[in-house]
Design an enzyme around this catalytic site. Structure first.
Site, PDB file in Angstrom:
ATOM      1  N   GLY A 110       0.837  -1.191   0.000  1.00 11.27           N
ATOM      2  CA  GLY A 110       0.000   0.000   0.000  1.00 11.27           C
ATOM      3  C   GLY A 110       0.871   1.239   0.000  1.00 11.27           C
ATOM      4  O   GLY A 110       2.077   1.160   0.234  1.00 11.27           O
ATOM      5  N   LYS A 111       0.293   2.399  -0.273  1.00 13.28           N
ATOM      6  CA  LYS A 111       1.028   3.657  -0.200  1.00 13.28           C
ATOM      7  C   LYS A 111       0.038   4.797  -0.165  1.00 13.28           C
ATOM      8  O   LYS A 111      -1.105   4.668  -0.627  1.00 13.28           O
ATOM      9  CB  LYS A 111       1.943   3.819  -1.413  1.00 13.28           C
ATOM     10  CG  LYS A 111       3.159   4.699  -1.133  1.00 13.28           C
ATOM     11  CD  LYS A 111       4.192   3.974  -0.272  1.00 13.28           C
ATOM     12  CE  LYS A 111       5.396   4.858   0.005  1.00 13.28           C
ATOM     13  NZ  LYS A 111       6.453   4.113   0.717  1.00 13.28           N
ATOM     14  N   GLY A 112       0.473   5.927   0.390  1.00 16.08           N
ATOM     15  CA  GLY A 112      -0.390   7.098   0.452  1.00 16.08           C
ATOM     16  C   GLY A 112       0.409   8.368   0.258  1.00 16.08           C
ATOM     17  O   GLY A 112       1.640   8.372   0.387  1.00 16.08           O
TER      18      GLY A 112
END
Length: 421
Positions: A110-112
């Protein structure tokens, strides 16, 4: 981040997909699994208002992307940067899937990110932005679902605000919702140094494999933030001589060696490494091309390109940053005989100790730093040996070896789980 180089635009997502395609081709991956792994599972875009100190309201844009959840909950950092794009976040999420698989920890990728220059905000505005962004992405995150961590321009304080916001909404304290927290809130010993320490473990193993004497080796470090400055200190402790470093303002070069502790102090006092006594000021890109044995790109992606790869003189390139080398540059470096330690292996120390922190949080446990570093070394050395064995067996680069290993592990998980419904 989409980077301009000599008129050509390099899109991080296209790079990530290209790297995946090369591995998928070589593995003869099942077409259905290939289609699934080539795209993120979820992409969330949010536009949220923040009250500024002067009484005005600004609307910011942020993203949270989950690439794959086949091997466990999503894991990945949150970055605050004015050049964040959705494609960049998608690429970073995909790289996280491979990174977690390479070191064998049970996470998906995941990443943000938020499009903001945090240096332009006050501490109060940063807190308000963080809490509102957390609220917007709360429908995705959770200790068993998606666990954010620090990344570019975010830190332990950012994670404390995120944890507190999430905890306030559910009505009880949830330390496992983020990693990279302050020790006082259940953070792990050794987490701050983990990315750099893991990178240095892989450099030590690489030097051993190549028969290189680290006590006679020279090192250049691009990026003097958390990963770069700590890597410079740790590689110095291994006996190597750091001859060049850079930060976002530019670089410095001293062929006879830099006193890293003094450079760190200089940067704290002056806000830049430039102007350091006894060193020549050079550009941040020039730091990549100085005469050295080991190059540690620890800044942003797309720094080593077809334009400058031929000028790199290092024998070992250790990717402490995510995606610093483009596919075209990869081919040039490989043809030159450069031993490249790919990002999904080299900088996996951060997510590995994040995993340790998460395990400690779920068990309400706390490990001392010696235990954390010992476990980290064991995982990094094992992963390095597995990637090296794969690259030698396939007569391929270390990046190809790492991708073959990682993509196969994620594909195996997907295959065994099957399709729902």
């Amino acid at each position: 981040m989409t980077t301009e180089h000599a008129g050509a635009t390099i899109n991080a997502w296209e790079v990530a997909q290209h790297q995946f395609d090369l591995a998928a081709d070589r593995l003869g991956l099942d077409d259905a699994i290939r289609q699934v792994l080539r795209e993120p599972r979820r992409e969330l875009t949010v536009h949220f208002p923040v009250s500024m100190d002067d009484g005005t309201v600004r609307v910011f844009t942020g993203y949270r992307v989950q690439h794959n959840l086949g091997r466990g909950p999503a894991k990945g950092g949150i970055r605050y940067h004015q050049d964040v794009t959705r494609d960049e976040v998608k690429a970073l999420a995909m790289w996280m899937s491979w990174k977690c698989a390479v070191v064998g920890i049970p996470y998906g990728g995941g990443k943000g990110g938020v499009i903001v220059d945090p240096k332009q905000l006050s501490l109060k505005e940063l807190e308000a932005l963080t809490r509102r962004f957390t609220t917007e992405i709360e429908l995705l995150i959770g200790p068993e679902r998606d666990i954010p961590a620090p990344d570019v321009n975010t830190n332990a304080q950012t994670m404390a605000w995120m944890m507190d916001t999430y905890s306030m909404h559910v009505g009880y304290t949830v330390p496992g919702v983020v990693t990279g927290k302050p020790i006082a809130l259940g953070g792990s010993e050794g987490r701050h140094e983990a990315t750099a320490r893991g990178a240095v473990f892989t450099i030590v193993e690489s030097a051993r494999h190549l028969g290189m004497d680290l006590t006679r080796a020279t090192v250049s470090v691009q990026g003097f933030g958390n990963a770069g400055s700590i890597a410079a200190r740790l590689i110095r402790d291994e006996g190597a001589t750091v001859v060049a470093v850079s930060d976002s303002t530019g670089g410095i070069h001293a062929p006879g060696g830099l006193d890293i502790d003094r450079v760190i102090q200089w940067k704290q006092e002056h806000g830049t490494v430039q102007g350091f006594p006894g060193a020549a000021d050079i550009s941040g890109m020039a730091v990549l091309e100085v005469e050295c044995d080991i190059l540690i790109p620890a800044a942003l992606e797309n720094q080593i390109t077809a334009r400058n790869a031929a000028n790199i003189k290092a024998r070992i390139v250790a990717e402490a940053a995510n995606g610093p080398t483009t596919p075209e540059a990869d081919e040039i470096l490989h043809a030159k005989g450069v031993f490249l330690i790919p990002d999904i292996l080299c900088n996996a120390g951060g997510v590995t100790v994040s995993y340790f922190e998460w395990v400690q949080a779920l068990n309400r446990d706390h490990w001392d730093e010696a235990m954390v570093n010992q476990k980290l070394r064991g995982i990094m050395v094992k992963a390095f040996a597995e990637v090296l064995a794969m690259s030698l067996r396939e007569e391929a680069s270390m990046r190809t070896g790492a991708y073959l290993l990682a993509v196969q592990r994620v594909a195996d998980a997907m295959s065994v789980r099957g399709l729902y419904p």
